[in-house]
Design a protein around this motif. Structure first.
Motif, PDB file in Angstrom:
ATOM      1  N   PRO A   1      32.899 -70.292   3.734  1.00 20.26           N
ATOM      2  CA  PRO A   1      34.076 -69.968   4.250  1.00 20.26           C
ATOM      3  C   PRO A   1      34.591 -68.700   3.737  1.00 20.26           C
ATOM      4  CG  PRO A   1      33.983 -72.032   3.148  1.00 20.26           C
ATOM      5  CD  PRO A   1      32.920 -71.648   3.058  1.00 20.26           C
ATOM      6  N   ALA A   2      35.137 -67.722   4.455  1.00 21.36           N
ATOM      7  CA  ALA A   2      35.722 -66.527   4.002  1.00 21.36           C
ATOM      8  C   ALA A   2      34.853 -65.755   3.059  1.00 21.36           C
ATOM      9  CB  ALA A   2      36.990 -66.839   3.156  1.00 21.36           C
ATOM     10  N   TYR A   3      33.323 -65.890   3.243  1.00 18.65           N
ATOM     11  CA  TYR A   3      32.406 -65.302   2.551  1.00 18.65           C
ATOM     12  C   TYR A   3      32.822 -63.869   1.935  1.00 18.65           C
ATOM     13  CZ  TYR A   3      28.053 -62.947   1.561  1.00 18.65           C
ATOM     14  OH  TYR A   3      26.954 -62.135   0.924  1.00 18.65           O
ATOM     15  N   PRO A   4      33.488 -62.895   2.897  1.00 15.74           N
ATOM     16  CA  PRO A   4      33.663 -61.426   2.564  1.00 15.74           C
ATOM     17  C   PRO A   4      34.819 -61.624   1.187  1.00 15.74           C
ATOM     18  CG  PRO A   4      33.530 -61.347   4.676  1.00 15.74           C
ATOM     19  CD  PRO A   4      33.627 -62.949   4.226  1.00 15.74           C
ATOM     20  N   VAL A   5      35.789 -62.174   1.542  1.00 12.70           N
ATOM     21  CA  VAL A   5      36.947 -62.318   0.616  1.00 12.70           C
ATOM     22  C   VAL A   5      36.458 -63.071  -0.799  1.00 12.70           C
ATOM     23  CG1 VAL A   5      39.472 -63.187   0.313  1.00 12.70           C
ATOM     24  CG2 VAL A   5      38.427 -62.513   2.582  1.00 12.70           C
ATOM     25  N   LEU A   6      35.798 -64.282  -0.529  1.00  9.46           N
ATOM     26  CA  LEU A   6      35.497 -65.005  -1.604  1.00  9.46           C
ATOM     27  C   LEU A   6      34.661 -64.258  -2.605  1.00  9.46           C
ATOM     28  CD1 LEU A   6      35.330 -67.892  -2.624  1.00  9.46           C
ATOM     29  CD2 LEU A   6      33.228 -68.190  -1.637  1.00  9.46           C
TER      30      LEU A   6
ATOM     31  N   ALA B   1      29.276 -72.420  -3.314  1.00 10.93           N
ATOM     32  CA  ALA B   1      28.910 -72.388  -4.696  1.00 10.93           C
ATOM     33  C   ALA B   1      27.740 -71.242  -4.760  1.00 10.93           C
ATOM     34  CB  ALA B   1      28.113 -73.713  -5.010  1.00 10.93           C
ATOM     35  N   MET B   2      26.786 -71.031  -3.854  1.00 11.78           N
ATOM     36  CA  MET B   2      25.915 -70.266  -3.467  1.00 11.78           C
ATOM     37  C   MET B   2      26.327 -68.636  -3.552  1.00 11.78           C
ATOM     38  SD  MET B   2      23.033 -71.724  -3.877  1.00 11.78           S
ATOM     39  CE  MET B   2      23.254 -73.405  -4.541  1.00 11.78           C
ATOM     40  N   ALA B   3      27.646 -68.459  -2.717  1.00 11.56           N
ATOM     41  CA  ALA B   3      28.097 -67.528  -2.820  1.00 11.56           C
ATOM     42  C   ALA B   3      28.724 -66.940  -3.988  1.00 11.56           C
ATOM     43  CB  ALA B   3      29.347 -67.383  -1.548  1.00 11.56           C
ATOM     44  N   CYS B   4      29.097 -67.823  -4.875  1.00  9.36           N
ATOM     45  CA  CYS B   4      29.542 -67.587  -6.128  1.00  9.36           C
ATOM     46  C   CYS B   4      28.365 -66.881  -6.962  1.00  9.36           C
ATOM     47  CB  CYS B   4      30.099 -68.676  -6.788  1.00  9.36           C
ATOM     48  SG  CYS B   4      30.634 -68.708  -8.464  1.00  9.36           S
ATOM     49  N   THR B   5      27.490 -67.880  -6.769  1.00 10.23           N
ATOM     50  CA  THR B   5      25.814 -67.216  -7.542  1.00 10.23           C
ATOM     51  C   THR B   5      25.764 -65.897  -7.117  1.00 10.23           C
ATOM     52  OG1 THR B   5      25.117 -69.407  -8.318  1.00 10.23           O
ATOM     53  CG2 THR B   5      23.573 -67.554  -8.240  1.00 10.23           C
ATOM     54  N   GLU B   6      25.905 -65.644  -5.934  1.00 12.36           N
ATOM     55  CA  GLU B   6      25.355 -64.429  -5.136  1.00 12.36           C
ATOM     56  C   GLU B   6      26.094 -63.141  -5.847  1.00 12.36           C
ATOM     57  OE1 GLU B   6      26.021 -63.489  -1.203  1.00 12.36           O
ATOM     58  OE2 GLU B   6      24.440 -62.076  -1.159  1.00 12.36           O
ATOM     59  N   ALA B   7      27.530 -63.489  -5.846  1.00  6.37           N
ATOM     60  CA  ALA B   7      28.396 -62.351  -6.425  1.00  6.37           C
ATOM     61  C   ALA B   7      28.288 -62.278  -7.642  1.00  6.37           C
ATOM     62  CB  ALA B   7      29.858 -62.986  -5.953  1.00  6.37           C
ATOM     63  N   VAL B   8      28.190 -63.092  -8.625  1.00 13.06           N
ATOM     64  CA  VAL B   8      28.260 -63.020  -9.869  1.00 13.06           C
ATOM     65  C   VAL B   8      26.954 -62.161 -10.310  1.00 13.06           C
ATOM     66  CG1 VAL B   8      27.837 -64.196 -12.194  1.00 13.06           C
ATOM     67  CG2 VAL B   8      29.395 -65.058 -10.604  1.00 13.06           C
ATOM     68  N   GLU B   9      25.670 -62.602  -9.774  1.00  5.69           N
ATOM     69  CA  GLU B   9      24.499 -62.079 -10.006  1.00  5.69           C
ATOM     70  C   GLU B   9      24.307 -60.464  -9.485  1.00  5.69           C
ATOM     71  OE1 GLU B   9      22.990 -63.435 -12.262  1.00  5.69           O
ATOM     72  OE2 GLU B   9      22.621 -65.539 -12.004  1.00  5.69           O
ATOM     73  N   THR B  10      25.037 -60.320  -8.441  1.00 10.06           N
ATOM     74  CA  THR B  10      25.050 -58.826  -7.885  1.00 10.06           C
ATOM     75  C   THR B  10      25.601 -57.897  -9.068  1.00 10.06           C
ATOM     76  OG1 THR B  10      25.124 -59.595  -5.632  1.00 10.06           O
ATOM     77  CG2 THR B  10      26.140 -57.313  -6.256  1.00 10.06           C
ATOM     78  N   GLU B  11      26.706 -58.317  -9.614  1.00  3.61           N
ATOM     79  CA  GLU B  11      27.588 -57.703 -10.597  1.00  3.61           C
ATOM     80  C   GLU B  11      26.722 -57.576 -12.076  1.00  3.61           C
ATOM     81  OE1 GLU B  11      29.884 -55.799 -10.393  1.00  3.61           O
ATOM     82  OE2 GLU B  11      30.229 -56.228  -8.227  1.00  3.61           O
ATOM     83  N   ILE B  12      26.263 -58.915 -12.525  1.00  2.49           N
ATOM     84  CA  ILE B  12      25.239 -58.961 -13.626  1.00  2.49           C
ATOM     85  C   ILE B  12      23.931 -57.922 -13.592  1.00  2.49           C
ATOM     86  CG2 ILE B  12      23.931 -60.202 -15.252  1.00  2.49           C
ATOM     87  CD1 ILE B  12      26.964 -60.850 -15.049  1.00  2.49           C
ATOM     88  N   ASP B  13      23.536 -57.772 -12.208  1.00  8.32           N
ATOM     89  CA  ASP B  13      22.340 -56.780 -12.238  1.00  8.32           C
ATOM     90  C   ASP B  13      22.888 -55.386 -12.262  1.00  8.32           C
ATOM     91  OD1 ASP B  13      20.218 -55.641 -10.943  1.00  8.32           O
ATOM     92  OD2 ASP B  13      21.073 -55.253  -9.096  1.00  8.32           O
ATOM     93  N   ARG B  14      24.113 -55.180 -11.862  1.00  7.18           N
ATOM     94  CA  ARG B  14      24.536 -53.662 -11.978  1.00  7.18           C
ATOM     95  C   ARG B  14      24.781 -53.411 -13.520  1.00  7.18           C
ATOM     96  NH1 ARG B  14      29.231 -52.415  -7.731  1.00  7.18           N
ATOM     97  NH2 ARG B  14      29.626 -50.871  -9.509  1.00  7.18           N
TER      98      ARG B  14
END
Ligand SMILES: [Fe+2]
Ligand SMILES: [Fe+2]
Length: 178
Positions: free
Chosen positions: A155-160, A99-112
């Motif tokens: 789990p599978a952090y880079p792919v996720l 769930a945290m990896a999801c937030t990290e990924a989404v917010e990385t794109e939103i920041d850009r």
């Protein structure tokens, strides 16, 4: 004062508002999906609730600006309603770290995304630009909080995260146009 000169293309602020409202709407749906799954009162759930409250404020503000300016919302709203919730619930079902990896990924794109809008706006539309700058700072706090809460242990952090980031970029591209 404006950076715009005759012959230059003005930024399409209606399209910016449309995609931003769609993104903030999607964010509230992701967090709703996570909160439906995460054990209530767990630290992860408390963190997500706090971030969800800020997304609600972002969404309310873009909703208000859209109605003030007569900008229509994206026709894809029903898609983001379902896809956001599903993404949030699915990642939370994998684990709290996912769930945290999801937030990290989404917010990385939103920041850009917000960063590139601010570049395009320059000194145009200071009302919209100041909201974007304000919200962008909070999105970065969300990204960092998710990192601190163990996103990289998913789990599978880079792919996720690569998959979620690609999904966000697609959602952004579609919501600008449709
Ligand atoms: Fe937000
Ligand atoms: Fe956020």
């Amino acid at each position: 004062m404006t950076d715009w000169r005759p012959g230059e293309r003005r930024p399409d602020t209606a399209s910016m508002l449309r995609v931003n409202q769609a993104g903030e709407y999607g964010a509230t749906r992701i967090y709703a999906g996570q909160l439906a799954v995460l054990r209530s009162n767990s630290p992860a759930s408390q963190l997500v609730s706090r971030m969800a409250g800020q997304e609600k404020r972002h969404l309310d503000r873009f909703n208000a600006l859209m109605s003030k300016r007569g900008v229509r919302p994206t026709a894809l709203q029903p898609v983001w309603h379902a896809a956001g919730f599903a993404l949030g619930a699915a990642t939370a079902l994998i684990s709290e770290q996912a769930a945290m990896a999801c937030t990290e990924a989404v917010e990385t794109e939103i920041d850009r995304h917000y960063g590139s809008q601010l570049d395009q706006l320059g000194s145009e539309d200071p009302e919209l630009a100041s909201d974007i700058a304000d919200f962008r700072a909070e999105e970065l706090e969300h990204r960092d909080a998710a990192r601190d809460a163990g996103a990289a242990q998913a789990p599978a952090y880079p792919v996720l995260t690569a998959a979620i980031r690609a999904g966000c970029r697609l959602a952004i591209a579609l919501s600008k146009r449709i």
